[in-house]
Design a protein around this motif. Structure first.
Motif, PDB file in Angstrom:
ATOM      1  N   ARG A 141       0.838  -1.195   0.000  1.00  0.00           N
ATOM      2  CA  ARG A 141       0.000   0.000   0.000  1.00  0.00           C
ATOM      3  C   ARG A 141       0.873   1.246   0.000  1.00  0.00           C
ATOM      4  NH1 ARG A 141      -3.809   2.272   4.852  1.00  0.00           N
ATOM      5  NH2 ARG A 141      -1.744   2.836   5.623  1.00  0.00           N
ATOM      6  N   TYR A 142       0.478   2.187  -0.858  1.00  0.00           N
ATOM      7  CA  TYR A 142       1.098   3.515  -0.857  1.00  0.00           C
ATOM      8  C   TYR A 142       0.095   4.497  -0.273  1.00  0.00           C
ATOM      9  CZ  TYR A 142       2.806   8.049  -2.376  1.00  0.00           C
ATOM     10  OH  TYR A 142       3.214   9.366  -2.396  1.00  0.00           O
ATOM     11  N   TYR A 143       0.581   5.384   0.598  1.00  0.00           N
ATOM     12  CA  TYR A 143      -0.296   6.340   1.280  1.00  0.00           C
ATOM     13  C   TYR A 143       0.273   7.745   1.136  1.00  0.00           C
ATOM     14  CZ  TYR A 143      -2.242   9.000   5.212  1.00  0.00           C
ATOM     15  OH  TYR A 143      -2.834   9.967   5.991  1.00  0.00           O
ATOM     16  N   GLN A 144      -0.628   8.721   0.938  1.00  0.00           N
ATOM     17  CA  GLN A 144      -0.227  10.126   0.885  1.00  0.00           C
ATOM     18  C   GLN A 144      -1.365  10.975   1.413  1.00  0.00           C
ATOM     19  OE1 GLN A 144       1.254  11.389  -2.925  1.00  0.00           O
ATOM     20  NE2 GLN A 144       1.281  13.551  -2.386  1.00  0.00           N
ATOM     21  N   VAL A 184       2.591  13.653   4.789  1.00  0.00           N
ATOM     22  CA  VAL A 184       2.987  12.282   5.103  1.00  0.00           C
ATOM     23  C   VAL A 184       2.882  11.417   3.855  1.00  0.00           C
ATOM     24  CG1 VAL A 184       2.506  10.233   6.496  1.00  0.00           C
ATOM     25  CG2 VAL A 184       2.215  12.514   7.499  1.00  0.00           C
ATOM     26  N   LYS A 185       3.949  10.682   3.566  1.00  0.00           N
ATOM     27  CA  LYS A 185       3.957   9.674   2.505  1.00  0.00           C
ATOM     28  C   LYS A 185       4.452   8.374   3.113  1.00  0.00           C
ATOM     29  CE  LYS A 185       4.862  13.047  -1.166  1.00  0.00           C
ATOM     30  NZ  LYS A 185       5.769  13.465  -2.262  1.00  0.00           N
ATOM     31  N   ALA A 186       3.779   7.273   2.790  1.00  0.00           N
ATOM     32  CA  ALA A 186       4.101   6.025   3.475  1.00  0.00           C
ATOM     33  C   ALA A 186       4.000   4.835   2.529  1.00  0.00           C
ATOM     34  CB  ALA A 186       3.173   5.828   4.670  1.00  0.00           C
ATOM     35  N   SER A 223       5.839  11.616  12.926  1.00  0.00           N
ATOM     36  CA  SER A 223       7.269  11.817  12.660  1.00  0.00           C
ATOM     37  C   SER A 223       7.737  10.899  11.536  1.00  0.00           C
ATOM     38  CB  SER A 223       8.084  11.524  13.921  1.00  0.00           C
ATOM     39  OG  SER A 223       8.054  10.130  14.210  1.00  0.00           O
ATOM     40  N   LYS A 224       8.955  11.113  11.092  1.00  0.00           N
ATOM     41  CA  LYS A 224       9.581  10.180  10.167  1.00  0.00           C
ATOM     42  C   LYS A 224       9.907   8.912  10.932  1.00  0.00           C
ATOM     43  CE  LYS A 224      13.543   9.562   7.090  1.00  0.00           C
ATOM     44  NZ  LYS A 224      14.793  10.157   6.554  1.00  0.00           N
ATOM     45  N   ALA A 272       7.875  12.441   7.639  1.00  0.00           N
ATOM     46  CA  ALA A 272       7.259  13.238   8.697  1.00  0.00           C
ATOM     47  C   ALA A 272       6.218  14.193   8.127  1.00  0.00           C
ATOM     48  CB  ALA A 272       8.328  14.030   9.446  1.00  0.00           C
ATOM     49  N   ALA A 273       5.209  14.489   8.928  1.00  0.00           N
ATOM     50  CA  ALA A 273       4.245  15.525   8.560  1.00  0.00           C
ATOM     51  C   ALA A 273       4.928  16.889   8.571  1.00  0.00           C
ATOM     52  CB  ALA A 273       3.069  15.516   9.530  1.00  0.00           C
ATOM     53  N   ASP A 274       4.376  17.811   7.804  1.00  0.00           N
ATOM     54  CA  ASP A 274       4.951  19.155   7.712  1.00  0.00           C
ATOM     55  C   ASP A 274       4.954  19.882   9.056  1.00  0.00           C
ATOM     56  OD1 ASP A 274       5.219  18.704   5.002  1.00  0.00           O
ATOM     57  OD2 ASP A 274       3.324  19.696   4.505  1.00  0.00           O
ATOM     58  N   TYR A 275       4.105  19.460   9.974  1.00  0.00           N
ATOM     59  CA  TYR A 275       3.901  20.197  11.208  1.00  0.00           C
ATOM     60  C   TYR A 275       4.580  19.555  12.408  1.00  0.00           C
ATOM     61  CZ  TYR A 275       0.237  21.203   7.862  1.00  0.00           C
ATOM     62  OH  TYR A 275      -0.444  21.471   6.706  1.00  0.00           O
ATOM     63  N   PHE A 276       5.365  18.501  12.183  1.00  0.00           N
ATOM     64  CA  PHE A 276       6.003  17.800  13.299  1.00  0.00           C
ATOM     65  C   PHE A 276       7.394  18.357  13.608  1.00  0.00           C
ATOM     66  CE2 PHE A 276       9.103  14.729  14.808  1.00  0.00           C
ATOM     67  CZ  PHE A 276       8.500  14.316  15.994  1.00  0.00           C
TER      68      PHE A 276
END
Length: 410
Positions: free
Chosen positions: A295-298, A303-305, A357-358, A333-337
């Motif tokens: 699975r690819y997530y965005q 966050v990209k996973a 986080s990353k 990581a999210a932009d806000y972390f």
């Protein structure tokens, strides 16, 4: 251990009762009366530990335990048009304790949110038309615990090809939540622009000071296409877009800034998620199945996973299956972390929640499933019993263990 013993005792009582009520074979007759199809009971124990609690700004204990039980019963009924209707009732109860939640108010011996329980019933209905190869259904759910309530509803549809080798499915769900906005104890004195101030409540049952209630709505969907490639291989493609709006920050989670200032977590009030996945199952002979999933997530928080799963059920005997599995996960990581004491006061949004986080993680485990021909422990209606164990390891030091017991009877 006492809770697990009581749960197993409950399973035995229900299963023995079902065995005693089993009726004669009616395979040549489609009864229009309501019939019990199956009952599933799941009991699980979860424990985690780590040192990046978001409640205390990204540092501190993440120790948590959870004991959960779910019970569902499925009925069926044929109508005058030879369509089969299914009705499923499910009830879940989770009880947990969290050391990090107890740090919302560190000046008390124990805060109200250190221990809690979650109760979540649901009711689902579906109708299957074998002639047309279609299934349509609906579901309604409710969930409540100390600081939130949730109402859910959903619809689903599937269509199978004439040869039975292809199926398209679509689901849509909506959840309407209300959060009790709890603040860290040191931030409960609210100063107004006119220079006055008032005391904000703790959310406790006997606290005379009020708290705010904020909404959060979640909308999710799932679209999948399953295809039988040949006698040994099956594939499934999925797209699961989701959207959230409302209070998405957890306000009792602290954030510490470069100058030592502490504030409540602040995040955007909308979030869009787009997971895309593919599953491939390969039957490697009569005893081994290879199940793979990617699975690819965005999302729009940055966050990209990637997720990869492998499970290989092995039929040790005709009635015993061993299922080792492995899952690897990695995300940006999210932009806000940012970590403890790294955020700047000029930041519009900020969080020190290490779930954003990353990171990368690994999970390994196995399952053991028995399906005796004369039922588990000789109880004919007790169709199967499965025990699963999983160990989770995250790159930032968070570790957890899960033990789950599944009981199914028909």
């Amino acid at each position: 251990m006492k809770k697990l013993t009581l749960a197993i005792g409950l399973y035995m009582g229900v299963l023995l009762s079902a065995s005693a009520q089993k009726t004669a074979d009616t395979s040549n007759y489609q009864s229009r009366k309501l019939k019990v199809e199956e009952i599933n009971i799941v009991s699980s124990y979860y424990h985690q530990d780590g040192n990046n609690s978001a409640v205390t700004g990204g540092i501190g204990t993440e120790k948590l335990t959870d004991f959960g039980n779910t019970f569902d019963i499925r009925f069926s009924k044929w109508d005058s048009k030879a369509r089969q209707h299914f009705f499923t009732f499910e009830l879940g109860v989770d009880a947990y304790s969290s050391a990090s939640s107890d740090k919302i108010d560190p000046y008390t011996i124990s805060s109200a949110s250190m221990t809690d329980k979650r109760i979540y019933p649901s009711l689902a209905w579906s109708v299957n038309n074998a002639k047309k190869g279609t299934t349509f259904g609906a579901v309604a759910s409710y969930s409540t615990e100390y600081d939130y309530k949730s109402y859910g509803t959903g619809l689903n549809f599937s269509k199978t090809s004439k040869d039975g080798n292809r199926e398209f499915s679509a689901k849509v769900n909506a959840f309407f939540d209300t959060w009790k906005v709890i603040l860290p104890s040191e931030l409960r004195t609210i100063y107004r622009a006119d220079g006055t101030y008032y005391f904000y409540g703790s959310g406790g049952e006997h606290d005379p000071y009020p708290v705010d209630y904020k909404p959060r709505n979640s909308y999710s969907s799932s679209f999948s296409l399953a295809q039988v490639v040949n006698k040994r291989m099956q594939v499934l493609l999925t797209v699961d877009p989701a959207y959230q709006a409302g209070l998405l920050a957890t306000k009792y989670q602290r954030v510490y800034f470069t100058d030592g200032t502490v504030k409540s977590e602040e995040l955007p009030d909308t979030r869009f998620k787009l997971p895309i996945g593919a599953r491939l199952n390969y039957f490697a002979g009569n005893k081994v199945v290879i199940r793979t999933f990617y699975r690819y997530y965005q999302d729009n928080w940055g966050v990209k996973a990637h997720t990869f799963e492998l499970e290989t059920p092995i039929k040790m005997t005709p009635f015993l299956t061993l299922s080792p599995y492995y899952r690897y996960y990695t995300q940006t990581a999210a932009d806000y972390f940012a970590a403890y004491g790294v955020h700047k006061l000029s930041d519009q949004y900020y969080t020190s929640d290490y779930d954003l986080s990353k990171l990368n993680s690994n999970m390994v485990g196995t399952g053991i499933r028995i399906m005796p021909p004369h039922g588990v422990f000789g109880i004919q209606s007790w169709a199967s019993l499965e025990l699963r164990y999983g160990h989770y390891m995250r790159s930032n030091g968070l570790n957890s263990n899960t033990i789950t017991l599944y009981a199914k009877f028909k």
